[in-house]
Design an enzyme around this catalytic site. Structure first.
Site, PDB file in Angstrom:
ATOM      1  N   ASP A   1      13.400  -2.872  -0.443  1.00 13.32           N
ATOM      2  CA  ASP A   1      14.546  -2.940  -1.373  1.00 13.32           C
ATOM      3  C   ASP A   1      14.499  -4.045  -2.423  1.00 13.32           C
ATOM      4  O   ASP A   1      15.496  -4.286  -3.102  1.00 13.32           O
ATOM      5  CB  ASP A   1      15.881  -3.084  -0.613  1.00 13.32           C
ATOM      6  CG  ASP A   1      16.202  -1.855   0.229  1.00 13.32           C
ATOM      7  OD1 ASP A   1      15.619  -0.791  -0.037  1.00 13.32           O
ATOM      8  OD2 ASP A   1      17.014  -1.976   1.161  1.00 13.32           O
TER       9      ASP A   1
ATOM     10  N   PRO B   1       0.847  -1.190   0.000  1.00 12.30           N
ATOM     11  CA  PRO B   1       0.000   0.000   0.000  1.00 12.30           C
ATOM     12  C   PRO B   1       0.884   1.243   0.000  1.00 12.30           C
ATOM     13  O   PRO B   1       1.751   1.380   0.860  1.00 12.30           O
ATOM     14  CB  PRO B   1      -0.778  -0.115   1.327  1.00 12.30           C
ATOM     15  CG  PRO B   1       0.029  -1.029   2.179  1.00 12.30           C
ATOM     16  CD  PRO B   1       0.873  -1.881   1.295  1.00 12.30           C
ATOM     17  N   MET B   2       0.694   2.120  -0.985  1.00 12.63           N
ATOM     18  CA  MET B   2       1.504   3.340  -1.066  1.00 12.63           C
ATOM     19  C   MET B   2       0.596   4.553  -1.262  1.00 12.63           C
ATOM     20  O   MET B   2      -0.218   4.577  -2.187  1.00 12.63           O
ATOM     21  CB  MET B   2       2.491   3.239  -2.234  1.00 12.63           C
ATOM     22  CG  MET B   2       3.579   2.199  -2.020  1.00 12.63           C
ATOM     23  SD  MET B   2       4.678   2.046  -3.445  1.00 12.63           S
ATOM     24  CE  MET B   2       3.657   1.072  -4.573  1.00 12.63           C
TER      25      MET B   2
ATOM     26  N   ASN C   1       9.408  -7.011   3.174  1.00 10.90           N
ATOM     27  CA  ASN C   1       9.271  -5.809   2.348  1.00 10.90           C
ATOM     28  C   ASN C   1      10.521  -4.948   2.534  1.00 10.90           C
ATOM     29  O   ASN C   1      11.049  -4.850   3.634  1.00 10.90           O
ATOM     30  CB  ASN C   1       8.010  -5.059   2.793  1.00 10.90           C
ATOM     31  CG  ASN C   1       7.821  -3.706   2.121  1.00 10.90           C
ATOM     32  OD1 ASN C   1       7.540  -2.720   2.782  1.00 10.90           O
ATOM     33  ND2 ASN C   1       7.947  -3.660   0.821  1.00 10.90           N
TER      34      ASN C   1
ATOM     35  N   CYS D   1       3.925   3.369   8.744  1.00 14.39           N
ATOM     36  CA  CYS D   1       4.168   4.629   8.039  1.00 14.39           C
ATOM     37  C   CYS D   1       5.045   5.549   8.895  1.00 14.39           C
ATOM     38  O   CYS D   1       4.698   5.864  10.026  1.00 14.39           O
ATOM     39  CB  CYS D   1       2.853   5.333   7.722  1.00 14.39           C
ATOM     40  SG  CYS D   1       3.125   6.936   6.909  1.00 14.39           S
TER      41      CYS D   1
ATOM     42  N   GLN E   1      -6.412  -0.956   3.847  1.00 13.85           N
ATOM     43  CA  GLN E   1      -5.523  -0.651   4.966  1.00 13.85           C
ATOM     44  C   GLN E   1      -5.962   0.623   5.687  1.00 13.85           C
ATOM     45  O   GLN E   1      -6.230   1.639   5.054  1.00 13.85           O
ATOM     46  CB  GLN E   1      -4.078  -0.475   4.482  1.00 13.85           C
ATOM     47  CG  GLN E   1      -3.101  -0.395   5.655  1.00 13.85           C
ATOM     48  CD  GLN E   1      -1.696  -0.062   5.243  1.00 13.85           C
ATOM     49  OE1 GLN E   1      -1.421   1.050   4.811  1.00 13.85           O
ATOM     50  NE2 GLN E   1      -0.788  -1.019   5.385  1.00 13.85           N
TER      51      GLN E   1
ATOM     52  N   GLY F   1       6.991  -2.503  -3.224  1.00  9.96           N
ATOM     53  CA  GLY F   1       6.406  -1.161  -3.201  1.00  9.96           C
ATOM     54  C   GLY F   1       6.973  -0.302  -4.309  1.00  9.96           C
ATOM     55  O   GLY F   1       6.570  -0.382  -5.464  1.00  9.96           O
ATOM     56  N   ARG F   2       7.980   0.493  -3.960  1.00  9.22           N
ATOM     57  CA  ARG F   2       8.478   1.511  -4.898  1.00  9.22           C
ATOM     58  C   ARG F   2       8.981   0.929  -6.220  1.00  9.22           C
ATOM     59  O   ARG F   2       8.887   1.582  -7.255  1.00  9.22           O
ATOM     60  CB  ARG F   2       9.594   2.324  -4.221  1.00  9.22           C
ATOM     61  CG  ARG F   2       9.055   3.259  -3.136  1.00  9.22           C
ATOM     62  CD  ARG F   2      10.158   3.932  -2.333  1.00  9.22           C
ATOM     63  NE  ARG F   2      10.902   2.972  -1.521  1.00  9.22           N
ATOM     64  CZ  ARG F   2      12.057   3.256  -0.921  1.00  9.22           C
ATOM     65  NH1 ARG F   2      12.586   4.464  -1.065  1.00  9.22           N
ATOM     66  NH2 ARG F   2      12.671   2.347  -0.183  1.00  9.22           N
TER      67      ARG F   2
ATOM     68  N   LYS G   1       0.844  -4.434   8.837  1.00  7.14           N
ATOM     69  CA  LYS G   1       2.131  -4.083   8.219  1.00  7.14           C
ATOM     70  C   LYS G   1       2.873  -3.170   9.179  1.00  7.14           C
ATOM     71  O   LYS G   1       2.315  -2.209   9.685  1.00  7.14           O
ATOM     72  CB  LYS G   1       1.910  -3.370   6.884  1.00  7.14           C
ATOM     73  CG  LYS G   1       3.238  -2.990   6.218  1.00  7.14           C
ATOM     74  CD  LYS G   1       3.073  -2.619   4.757  1.00  7.14           C
ATOM     75  CE  LYS G   1       4.439  -2.575   4.087  1.00  7.14           C
ATOM     76  NZ  LYS G   1       5.019  -1.244   4.034  1.00  7.14           N
TER      77      LYS G   1
END
Length: 330
Positions: free
Chosen positions: A206, A18-19, A204, A102, A72, A228-229, A141
């Site tokens: 890298d 989730p971003m 999660n 976060c 989320q 994610g990214r 998370k």
């Protein structure tokens, strides 16, 4: 195979993280198309849901083709978290996920997100409140801890499992690290190897290549990987990892036409979901990622982020397709 409630996931699932301002329905649709096994909404403020805030309610939109999909939520107040879990259940996602990871200051200062890592008792109370508020599976998370001196993920994992949390995704950084420095997955491996832990543990941080995904799977023994990214502007990464894990070989790189098609679809779905004007404006941040590292592309990028009508944008895509028809990616 990992199970979360009644959700049976593939043998080694790949999850889309989730971003905020990224993991909306149009982006999730692209990632699903290219192999994501489980996805989550952007994180949603429990206070915003209770206030019926338009921005928070809009984030509850999920579609059947996304399933399984989780919503989320985050917050620092037990009643608000319980009530927001009830609201979330009305749109029937497959699970409710709680964000205790976060690191952003405005979230942390409200005693939410990674801020809760300083008070595990509060984390447990907030989680219990969510579990009380829904019949859906609840997952979490989080991060390793607040800083290097207070890594408490071992205690967190045991206590969350004890109260009924059904899966845990761990970002292998502390809050103090934000998104900098290296992630340290040895802590995740330790949680996974704890004899008491039976819930799925997802790692999660890298993972940006098929090689790294396979190496981390083998080295750390996790149940699945959350990306994610590395998926931003690169939704192909999920199928690339799956193919590499299965065959040891790389899928062909996305061509210029693949990139154009993805950017076009992303734009069309954004306009359908947000309305034409907002869809066009909010899509602008993504073009750089789809066309990263392409020589002499500056002029087209400039036009993509300043054109404000759909037809004009489609014409630019057609032009790019012609001009770069034979472009070779190195």
């Amino acid at each position: 195979m990992p199970k979360i409630g009644n959700i049976i996931l593939p043998e080694f699932p790949l999850l889309l993280a989730p971003m905020e301002d990224v993991s909306d329905p149009p982006f999730r649709r692209l990632c699903k198309l290219h192999g994501a096994d489980l996805m989550y909404s952007e994180f949603i403020s429990s206070e915003g849901l209770i206030r019926d805030a338009m921005k928070s309610m809009k984030k509850l939109d999920i579609f059947d083709y996304e399933r399984p999909v989780g919503i989320q939520i985050f917050g620092g107040d037990e009643e608000a978290m319980s009530e927001s879990a009830r609201i979330v259940e009305t749109v029937q996602p497959d699970l409710v996920d709680i964000n205790f990871g976060c690191p952003v200051k405005k979230v942390v200062t409200k005693g939410a997100g990674a801020g809760v890592l300083k008070d595990v008792d509060l984390m447990i109370r907030l989680t219990k409140a969510v579990i009380r508020g829904t019949s859906l599976p609840v997952t979490v998370k989080t991060r390793l801890g607040w800083d290097d001196a207070s890594i408490n993920i071992d205690e967190v994992a045991e206590r969350l499992q004890d109260i009924g949390v059904q899966a845990l995704s761990i970002h292998a950084r502390t809050r103090a690290q934000m998104y900098k420095g290296h992630s340290d997955w040895s802590h995740i491996a330790r949680v996974k190897n704890n004899q008491r832990i039976t819930m799925p543990i997802f790692g999660n941080g890298d993972i940006d290549s098929p090689e790294k995904a396979l190496a981390y799977k083998n080295e750390y023994g996790i149940d699945g990987i959350m990306i994610g990214r590395a998926a931003i502007g690169n939704p192909w990464i999920f199928n690339e990892i799956k193919h590499f894990m299965k065959t040891g070989e790389h899928l062909a790189q996305p061509t210029m036409n693949d990139r154009i098609e993805a950017a076009k679809n992303h734009l069309i779905w954004s306009m359908e979901w947000k309305g034409e004007h907002l869809g066009i404006i909010e899509m602008r941040r993504h073009y750089t990622n789809y066309f990263k590292g392409i020589h002499s592309f500056k002029e087209y990028k400039q036009r993509l982020v300043t054109t404000d009508d759909a037809n004009g944008l489609m014409q630019i895509f057609d032009e790019i397709s012609q001009v770069y028809a034979d472009y070779q990616f190195s």
